[in-house]
Enzyme design. Structure first.
Site, PDB file in Angstrom:
ATOM      1  CE  LYS A 111      -4.640  -1.287   1.380  1.00 33.45           C
ATOM      2  NZ  LYS A 111      -5.596  -1.101   2.713  1.00 33.45           N
ATOM      3  CE  LYS A 192      -6.361  -8.672  -1.159  1.00 33.38           C
ATOM      4  NZ  LYS A 192      -6.091  -7.527  -0.059  1.00 33.38           N
ATOM      5  CE  LYS A 195     -12.661  -2.925   0.968  1.00 28.54           C
ATOM      6  NZ  LYS A 195     -13.211  -3.552   1.198  1.00 28.54           N
TER       7      LYS A 195
HETATM    8  P1  TYM Z   1     -10.751  -5.481   5.498  1.00 26.71           P
HETATM    9  O1  TYM Z   1     -11.896  -5.063   5.183  1.00 26.71           O
HETATM   10  O2  TYM Z   1      -9.277  -5.508   3.598  1.00 26.71           O
HETATM   11  O3  TYM Z   1     -11.259  -7.567   4.313  1.00 26.71           O
HETATM   12  C1  TYM Z   1     -13.033  -7.640   5.405  1.00 26.71           C
HETATM   13  C2  TYM Z   1     -12.222  -8.952   5.035  1.00 26.71           C
HETATM   14  O4  TYM Z   1     -12.196  -9.857   3.699  1.00 26.71           O
HETATM   15  C3  TYM Z   1     -10.571 -10.172   2.614  1.00 26.71           C
HETATM   16  N1  TYM Z   1     -10.330 -10.798   2.143  1.00 26.71           N
HETATM   17  C4  TYM Z   1     -10.349 -11.865   1.677  1.00 26.71           C
HETATM   18  N2  TYM Z   1     -10.842 -12.800   1.379  1.00 26.71           N
HETATM   19  C5  TYM Z   1     -10.349 -13.976   0.465  1.00 26.71           C
HETATM   20  N3  TYM Z   1     -10.139 -13.274  -0.898  1.00 26.71           N
HETATM   21  C6  TYM Z   1     -10.056 -11.912  -0.828  1.00 26.71           C
HETATM   22  N4  TYM Z   1      -9.826 -11.283  -2.038  1.00 26.71           N
HETATM   23  C7  TYM Z   1     -10.759 -10.990  -0.382  1.00 26.71           C
HETATM   24  N5  TYM Z   1     -10.298 -10.175   0.083  1.00 26.71           N
HETATM   25  C8  TYM Z   1     -10.534  -9.051   1.493  1.00 26.71           C
HETATM   26  C9  TYM Z   1     -10.260  -9.710   4.038  1.00 26.71           C
HETATM   27  O5  TYM Z   1      -8.834 -11.271   4.421  1.00 26.71           O
HETATM   28  C10 TYM Z   1     -10.392  -9.664   5.598  1.00 26.71           C
HETATM   29  O6  TYM Z   1     -10.544 -10.923   6.105  1.00 26.71           O
HETATM   30  N6  TYM Z   1      -6.838  -5.663   8.361  1.00 26.71           N
HETATM   31  C11 TYM Z   1      -8.564  -6.337   8.175  1.00 26.71           C
HETATM   32  C12 TYM Z   1      -9.504  -5.521   8.884  1.00 26.71           C
HETATM   33  C13 TYM Z   1      -9.103  -5.903  10.636  1.00 26.71           C
HETATM   34  C14 TYM Z   1      -9.576  -7.262  11.230  1.00 26.71           C
HETATM   35  C15 TYM Z   1      -9.459  -6.174  12.508  1.00 26.71           C
HETATM   36  C16 TYM Z   1      -9.714  -7.977  10.638  1.00 26.71           C
HETATM   37  C17 TYM Z   1      -9.092  -4.727  10.815  1.00 26.71           C
HETATM   38  N7  TYM Z   1      -8.743  -5.415  12.721  1.00 26.71           N
HETATM   39  C18 TYM Z   1      -9.415  -7.577  13.540  1.00 26.71           C
HETATM   40  C19 TYM Z   1      -9.747  -9.278  12.143  1.00 26.71           C
HETATM   41  C20 TYM Z   1      -9.849  -8.529  13.059  1.00 26.71           C
HETATM   42  C21 TYM Z   1      -8.995  -5.206   6.367  1.00 26.71           C
HETATM   43  O7  TYM Z   1      -8.873  -5.066   5.910  1.00 26.71           O
HETATM   44  O8  TYM Z   1     -10.197  -6.030   6.160  1.00 26.71           O
END
Ligand code: TYM
Length: 327
Positions: A111, A192, A195
């Site tokens: 990023k 991956k 969005k």
């Molecule tokens: P975020 O908001 O980017 O994504 C939310 C969840 O979706 C999963 N994900 C995917 N899984 C499979 N294939 C894909 N292409 C794909 N794109 C996204 C992500 O792995 C995630 O589980 N850092 C985290 C948010 C967060 C969090 C936490 C998660 C903040 N604090 C505490 C768990 C526990 C994030 O940016 O997810």
């Protein structure tokens, strides 16, 4: 009893990757443990946002959580910034983690690469994520594969803290699915599904119209072999489509492969589009109802209160163990 915590950033435009990799699982886990799900708006600020946009996306994500089947009677659903302990423990985790560990995170490298402005928050992001998880005595964290490194960091932080200050935190386990933990782009199976990809044809958004879903799947890349079979290494694009089919229909990959034996990609893609549309249509119907519902704020207020009760108990212990004076 499992203590389950996970979060999703309110960045708008949730994809089928978010759904299959994480959010769909959140729903099923409601019968397996105490679930706490957060809208992690403080994490969204690591990449600068307009206030209006963040406000709107936050409520959209709340509506999406309930539309997919998160039941606020069973689970706690809340906005991260409404529980101030997240920011507080986030700071303490920054002081527990090392710069070298944070700089090694692949998400930070991806990023920040080529960006003129990189916020401090983007680097310290995993410290806040560790705080999110550790505040709730979490035993299990359902996430997609891209969060694995952040989970390892969280486990290291918890163990380091416990060693220095005495038993304080539970060490959480990641829950990453073997199939569906990493849904790939429709236009490039080495990337991956995300969005933030400027090509909207590379992802299916949960709110895409059926006709758009059909078009995107029709255009999805495959390979020149022409056989529907699962082989992640040699046929990554078709294997990804099979994973999506299986996750949306509930059928095993083997059963799907058997059905398409001797048939081409055209038939397979046509049916896949139908399966995805059938999985998303009920969610979209619910979403239309929830997005304008005043009940949503009551759910979030109640969720924040219940989350705060747990988080404040953990913080009392943390402050005491760390020598932060309280009266
Ligand atoms: P975020 O908001 O980017 O994504 C939310 C969840 O979706 C999963 N994900 C995917 N899984 C499979 N294939 C894909 N292409 C794909 N794109 C996204 C992500 O792995 C995630 O589980 N850092 C985290 C948010 C967060 C969090 C936490 C998660 C903040 N604090 C505490 C768990 C526990 C994030 O940016 O997810």
């Amino acid at each position: 009893m499992k203590q389950i915590f996970s979060g999703v950033q309110p960045s708008g435009n949730f994809t089928l990757g978010n759904y299959i990799g994480a959010m769909k699982r959140f729903v099923d886990l409601q019968d397996e443990g105490n679930c706490i799900y957060s809208i992690v708006n403080l994490h969204s600020l690591t990449v600068p946002k307009e206030a209006n946009e963040l406000r709107e996306y936050t409520l959209q994500l709340a509506a999406m959580y309930v539309s997919i089947g998160i039941d606020p009677k069973k689970s706690i659903l809340f906005i991260q910034s409404q529980v101030p302990e997240h920011a507080e423990l986030g700071w303490l985790m920054q002081c527990t983690g090392y710069i070298g560990e944070l700089e090694r995170m692949t998400q930070y490298k991806d990023k920040s690469a080529g960006k003129e402005i990189v916020t401090g928050g983007l680097l310290t992001y995993p410290a806040l994520m560790a705080a999110d998880i550790l505040l709730y005595n979490t035993t299990h964290v359902p996430v997609g594969e891209d969060q694995k490194q952040h989970l390892e960091f969280t486990r290291d932080m918890a163990a380091r803290f416990n060693k220095k200050y005495g038993e304080t935190f539970v060490i959480p386990e990641p829950m990453i699915q073997e199939f569906g933990g990493r849904i790939m782009s429709l236009d490039d199976p080495t990337k991956k599904m995300s969005k933030s990809n400027p090509n909207a044809g590379s992802y299916i958004a949960l709110l895409d119209e059926p006709s758009v879903i059909v078009k995107k799947i029709k255009r999805a890349v495959t390979d020149s072999e022409g056989t529907v079979r699962y082989d992640k290494e040699n046929k990554p694009a078709v294997s990804n489509l099979l994973t999506i089919y299986s996750a949306c229909s509930g059928e095993s990959i083997d059963a799907i492969v058997a059905r398409y034996e001797g048939r081409g990609y055209g038939d397979f893609k046509k049916d896949l589009a139908e399966v995805v549309v059938s999985a998303l249509t009920p969610i979209q119907e619910e979403y239309k109802r929830w997005i304008n519902s005043p009940e949503l704020t009551d759910i979030l207020k109640d969720g924040a209160e219940r989350a705060h009760a747990v988080a404040s108990t953990t913080m009392d212990k943390v402050r005491k163990n760390m020598g932060l004076v309280t009266f």
